[in-house]
Design a protein around this motif. Sequence first.
Motif: not given
Ligand code: PMT
Length: 415
Positions: A279-281, A309-312, A366-369
């Motif tokens: 769930a991390a951004a 960065t590395p994609d976890i 919806s989404g952030f914050a």
């Molecule tokens: O923290 P809040 O304010 O409550 O907001 C919630 C949120 C919007 C952050 C959350 O609901 C959310 O959508 N989190 C994922 C945000 C994100 O980075 O999305 P993405 O589409 O860029 O990434 C897709 C997935 O890959 C995500 O599960 C992310 O954690 C993961 N990822 C992304 C980049 C990376 N380098 N490594 C990862 O693992």
Amino acid sequence: MPPILNGKRVLLGVSGGIAAYKSVALASRLTQANAQVDVIMTASAMKFVAPVTFQAITQRPVVHDIFESWHDAGRLRIGHVALAQAADLFIVAPATAHTLARLALGMADDMLSITALSYKGPMLLAPAMETRMWQHPATQEHVARLRGWGVDFVGPAQGRLASGEYGEGRMAEPEEIFEVACKVLGRGGPLEGVRVVITAGGTREPIDPVRFVGNHSTGKMGVALARAARDLGAEVVLVHAPLAVHPPGGVERVSVQTAQEMFEAVMRLLPETDVLIGAAAVADYRPVSSETTKIKKMPGQQIIRLERTPDILAAVGEMRGPERRHPRLVVGFAAETDNWEQNALEKLERKNLDLIVLNDVTAPDSGFAVDTNRVTLFERSGNREDWPLMTKEEVAQAIMQRVVARLGRLDWKKR
Ligand code: PMT
């Protein structure tokens, strides 16, 4: 509000210490979570706080007299037996050295101790006393004996004590007691024995010692997921970047700053992870180099060169291979501003996920914050579900219910 407390009957024993005033906040928190709270006070507790305070907060009579009769469901029953039989959880906060001793020795000379002796369910004690009393071998022996019987403890914490001294013995804060109470109640739930690792918050990629590349994530979504998993009995590890909200109690926390640190923490935890939820951004880019001193203002433009960065989740997905055996379930989030469905499905496939939760981060609610989220769920089976606008707690609970259902369908034994 955590559904785990909804409709539960909680006994709150209050013994005589100055921290008794904090138990009023605890009683309030439990009541607001829809628990029915019956407060039992010792004689000395009533010297610190008047029973009427708890009565007003809980809307229930406060019990302190052992010989008092008790009406329950229209029948006249003996107070302590009825209370003990009906309770789902017994909390004692503050638990003084004297009360700990009486509980450990099985004494039954007041309403609190006699009810405790009649009670069979989960019990949570929040000790509060001077450091020397806490460290005394007698107290430690009582604590060890109670732990041996399966009694849970929260605190005591380090801090300023009633005497003015600093040390160990301060009662845990009401919010922490509340959180640990949820965990204790969740034990034996459908995720008992399942280790769930959740990432939360927005990573920070340093430019110099005072600046970073970041994003708007507060960690609310990830923290809500951690609470929901904990309340279903899971062993939860929250790997989090800086949070703008209180971290949940009753879960293990690993605090990180950057995408690289989050990657390393998840990789370290991976062998013991049953379910991973991202769930991390996580920043996709970081400055190629970070200055060791603050960059000074200069005329003209400044260019910061960025690298990936590395994609976890992608790395975990690759390690899982086509059979996706370990971790048993990986859930990703997709934070999108356009091409919502297409982007989410591409991430589901490329990161080898079992499930992806799409949120439209351009919507104001919806989404952030914000405290709410409107999400669409995509599963590998092709199943797609559009969920209505819900609080992040409700979204988290619904996701965890889906995790429970998915694990139940797998031919997989809990650890
Ligand atoms: O923290 P809040 O304010 O409550 O907001 C919630 C949120 C919007 C952050 C959350 O609901 C959310 O959508 N989190 C994922 C945000 C994100 O980075 O999305 P993405 O589409 O860029 O990434 C897709 C997935 O890959 C995500 O599960 C992310 O954690 C993961 N990822 C992304 C980049 C990376 N380098 N490594 C990862 O693992």
